[in-house]
Motif scaffolding. Structure first.
Motif, PDB file in Angstrom:
ATOM      1  N   TYR A  15      59.973   3.576 -10.184  1.00 43.89           N
ATOM      2  CA  TYR A  15      59.147   3.063 -11.418  1.00 43.89           C
ATOM      3  C   TYR A  15      58.047   4.067 -11.946  1.00 43.89           C
ATOM      4  O   TYR A  15      57.846   4.967 -11.122  1.00 43.89           O
ATOM      5  N   THR A  16      57.512   3.985 -13.217  1.00 42.73           N
ATOM      6  CA  THR A  16      56.548   4.643 -13.509  1.00 42.73           C
ATOM      7  C   THR A  16      55.143   3.757 -13.677  1.00 42.73           C
ATOM      8  O   THR A  16      55.114   2.603 -14.004  1.00 42.73           O
ATOM      9  N   ILE A  17      54.389   4.382 -13.103  1.00 48.01           N
ATOM     10  CA  ILE A  17      52.918   3.853 -13.236  1.00 48.01           C
ATOM     11  C   ILE A  17      52.021   4.616 -14.003  1.00 48.01           C
ATOM     12  O   ILE A  17      51.869   5.865 -13.998  1.00 48.01           O
ATOM     13  N   THR A  18      51.532   3.953 -15.050  1.00 47.49           N
ATOM     14  CA  THR A  18      50.556   4.422 -16.143  1.00 47.49           C
ATOM     15  C   THR A  18      49.286   3.883 -15.920  1.00 47.49           C
ATOM     16  O   THR A  18      49.040   2.619 -16.063  1.00 47.49           O
ATOM     17  N   VAL A  19      48.382   4.910 -15.852  1.00 49.57           N
ATOM     18  CA  VAL A  19      47.022   4.563 -15.571  1.00 49.57           C
ATOM     19  C   VAL A  19      46.213   4.938 -17.055  1.00 49.57           C
ATOM     20  O   VAL A  19      46.265   6.335 -17.091  1.00 49.57           O
ATOM     21  N   PRO A  20      45.672   4.179 -17.832  1.00 46.10           N
ATOM     22  CA  PRO A  20      45.110   4.339 -19.112  1.00 46.10           C
ATOM     23  C   PRO A  20      44.012   5.471 -18.767  1.00 46.10           C
ATOM     24  O   PRO A  20      43.152   5.072 -17.960  1.00 46.10           O
ATOM     25  N   ALA A  21      43.645   6.367 -19.689  1.00 49.81           N
ATOM     26  CA  ALA A  21      42.579   7.308 -19.419  1.00 49.81           C
ATOM     27  C   ALA A  21      41.198   6.429 -19.614  1.00 49.81           C
ATOM     28  O   ALA A  21      40.341   6.874 -18.839  1.00 49.81           O
ATOM     29  N   ALA A  22      41.256   5.450 -20.590  1.00 48.97           N
ATOM     30  CA  ALA A  22      39.821   4.684 -20.518  1.00 48.97           C
ATOM     31  C   ALA A  22      39.604   3.929 -19.127  1.00 48.97           C
ATOM     32  O   ALA A  22      38.464   3.885 -18.919  1.00 48.97           O
ATOM     33  N   GLU A  23      40.743   3.319 -18.543  1.00 51.15           N
ATOM     34  CA  GLU A  23      40.508   2.843 -17.153  1.00 51.15           C
ATOM     35  C   GLU A  23      40.019   3.975 -16.046  1.00 51.15           C
ATOM     36  O   GLU A  23      39.230   3.559 -15.260  1.00 51.15           O
ATOM     37  N   LEU A  24      40.569   5.009 -16.303  1.00 47.48           N
ATOM     38  CA  LEU A  24      40.094   6.112 -15.366  1.00 47.48           C
ATOM     39  C   LEU A  24      38.547   6.526 -15.540  1.00 47.48           C
ATOM     40  O   LEU A  24      37.811   6.582 -14.569  1.00 47.48           O
ATOM     41  N   ASP A  25      38.160   6.539 -16.827  1.00 51.16           N
ATOM     42  CA  ASP A  25      37.125   6.871 -17.301  1.00 51.16           C
ATOM     43  C   ASP A  25      35.935   5.719 -16.821  1.00 51.16           C
ATOM     44  O   ASP A  25      34.674   6.185 -16.267  1.00 51.16           O
ATOM     45  N   ALA A  26      36.359   4.514 -16.707  1.00 48.03           N
ATOM     46  CA  ALA A  26      35.551   3.350 -16.642  1.00 48.03           C
ATOM     47  C   ALA A  26      35.327   3.482 -14.985  1.00 48.03           C
ATOM     48  O   ALA A  26      34.190   2.977 -14.444  1.00 48.03           O
ATOM     49  N   LYS A  27      36.188   3.722 -14.212  1.00 50.25           N
ATOM     50  CA  LYS A  27      36.180   3.826 -12.752  1.00 50.25           C
ATOM     51  C   LYS A  27      35.188   4.905 -12.368  1.00 50.25           C
ATOM     52  O   LYS A  27      34.343   4.851 -11.418  1.00 50.25           O
ATOM     53  N   VAL A  28      35.291   6.001 -13.097  1.00 53.24           N
ATOM     54  CA  VAL A  28      34.417   7.162 -12.802  1.00 53.24           C
ATOM     55  C   VAL A  28      32.954   6.762 -12.936  1.00 53.24           C
ATOM     56  O   VAL A  28      31.975   7.039 -12.165  1.00 53.24           O
ATOM     57  N   GLN A  29      32.891   6.224 -14.177  1.00 56.36           N
ATOM     58  CA  GLN A  29      31.495   5.902 -14.487  1.00 56.36           C
ATOM     59  C   GLN A  29      30.823   4.526 -13.418  1.00 56.36           C
ATOM     60  O   GLN A  29      29.866   4.801 -13.041  1.00 56.36           O
ATOM     61  N   GLU A  30      31.858   3.751 -13.072  1.00 54.40           N
ATOM     62  CA  GLU A  30      31.666   2.622 -12.080  1.00 54.40           C
ATOM     63  C   GLU A  30      31.026   3.563 -10.740  1.00 54.40           C
ATOM     64  O   GLU A  30      29.813   3.181 -10.039  1.00 54.40           O
TER      65      GLU A  30
END
Length: 444
Positions: A15-30
């Motif tokens: 499988y390929t798992i794609t994590v959008p940059a925006a989602e990562l940025d939101a997690k960092v912000q959190e």
């Protein structure tokens, strides 16, 4: 987040798992928002550091944590949704690797082999024969005589008698190498039973024929693999003074002997011996019964096997057999050992039965208790006298070692579970017939 299947072939999955940059940025912000109240920085009061400065200072590390959390969460959700159970730890690789830059989507490739669907099995159709051996009088008497032999004492021989194999001689000795006395090579009034093999090869043989008051020079060569490396392979001279020559005297088969071993009288000791013998026979009988059960189970089911598990098991078998055939090779630098077709066939059987027993145990909710694990660790720790505590600590910190101890306990409990629902008949046999059945296990 997106999970896309790229391979579904037999038990292989990718499988390929794609994590959008925006989602990562939101997690960092959190994570930054959570940490902000506790962070102090020069020029700012605690909890008042601007978010932009926090992101510059801590962002890269938190970005790595966020990526790992996101991928772990995606994998967990995937396995919960699909019901797949990986045979081994999934192989996870980041697509793009070093070319990835902050602000881009993260794409990872996850590859694994899933455990197969194991068909339902009606174990109530299993039929087994349990071999039963009673401790006969001859076996008890033989064991009693062996016990008496270990409890033997020694009496002085007639003055001038020559020492024979089996005799005990009392000696003073002083050992030297190249004329220098070495540490541990000196003793007084040492009781040595000739022929016991308790001293280095060649030592005891040179004292056969010695008499009390004799002075004997014993010349030996320490083995190349001797524990003390500074003595290994060296020639040594031991100056020995024989102080006494004693003949062995077996203990009398009477109530006094019985009391030495915790029994009230000789009849009680014989009853204890009979009980111990029958426990040994029962253990051997169980091994025969278990093999018969596994043979039946192996012929009752068929399912695909994860190639990685079979390959790993075949490699283990090949490695184990190599060391059994080369007992003097204690190292592991012998290079790769190629698994043969025979090794692979045996590996397939072991993997198939292992998966089947695990599934039966899972469905029957078979559990290994903490008390059973503690007892298993205690039993293993006895192999390391004086280091029991260190062994306990090692096991506590080593999950792999815990699994090695837990696995056979779990397997035996699953076997007991199956046997309890099977049709089992008993057949009384002699101990020789039982031994023949045990010997046959090694030939299969």
């Amino acid at each position: 987040m997106q999970v896309t299947e790229t391979l579904n072939e037999g038990l292989k999955r990718s499988y390929t798992i794609t994590v959008p940059a925006a989602e990562l940025d939101a997690k960092v912000q959190e994570k930054l928002v959570e940490a902000q109240p506790e962070i102090e920085m020069k020029g700012f009061r605690k909890g008042k550091v601007p978010m932009a400065m926090l992101k510059k200072q801590y962002g890269p590390r938190l970005l790595g944590d966020a990526m790992q959390d996101a991928i772990d969460g995606a994998m967990k959700s995937h396995f919960e949704a699909t019901g797949d159970r990986p045979a081994l730890q999934p192989d996870v690789k980041m697509v793009g690797g070093e070319e990835w830059a902050e602000g881009q989507d993260v794409v990872v490739e996850m590859t694994y082999e899933t455990l197969p669907e194991i068909p339902e099995l009606d174990t109530s159709s299993v039929t087994l024969e349990r071999l039963v051996v009673k401790a006969d009088d001859a076996s008890v008497e033989e064991a009693l005589k062996n016990l008496a032999a270990t409890a033997q004492s020694f009496e002085d021989r007639r003055k001038g008698s020559k020492a024979k194999d089996g005799d005990q001689i009392v000696i003073d000795f002083k050992g030297s190498v190249d004329g220098e006395v070495f540490e541990g090579g000196t003793a007084e009034d040492y009781p040595l039973v000739l022929g016991s093999g308790s001293f280095i090869p060649g030592f005891e043989e040179q004292l056969v024929g010695a008499k009390a008051d004799d002075d004997v020079e014993v010349k030996v060569t320490f083995p190349e693999n001797y524990g003390a490396s500074h003595l290994a392979g060296k020639e040594a001279l031991f100056e020995c003074k024989v102080k006494a020559v004693k003949a062995p005297k077996e203990a009398e088969l009477d109530d006094e002997l019985a009391k030495k071993y915790g029994a009230e009288d000789l009849a009680g000791l014989k009853a204890q011996i009979a009980q111990r013998l029958e426990a040994e026979y029962a253990g051997a009988s169980r091994a025969v019964l278990k093999r018969a059960l596994l043979d039946q189970l192996d012929g009752m089911v068929s399912f695909d096997l994860p190639p990685s598990l079979v390959e790993a098991e075949a490699g283990q078998i090949a490695h184990q057999l190599y060391h059994e055939e080369h007992p003097d090779d204690h190292e592991h630098n012998h290079g790769a050992i190629e698994a043969t077709d025979e090794h692979k066939k045996l590996a397939e059987r072991r993997v198939r039965l292992g998966l089947l027993l695990a599934e039966i145990g899972r469905k029957a909710d078979v559990q290994v208790t903490d008390q059973e694990m503690t007892q298993a660790v205690l039993n293993q720790a006895r192999q390391y006298p004086g280091q029991e505590r260190a062994f306990f600590e090692f096991v506590q910190k080593n999950p792999q070692m815990q699994q090695q101890l837990r696995a056979p306990l779990f397997e035996d409990k699953v076997v007991d579970h199956i046997v309890s629902g099977a049709t089992v008949t008993e057949k009384e046999v002699s101990k020789d017939e039982l031994q023949t059945s045990i010997d046959a296990l090694d030939e299969i």
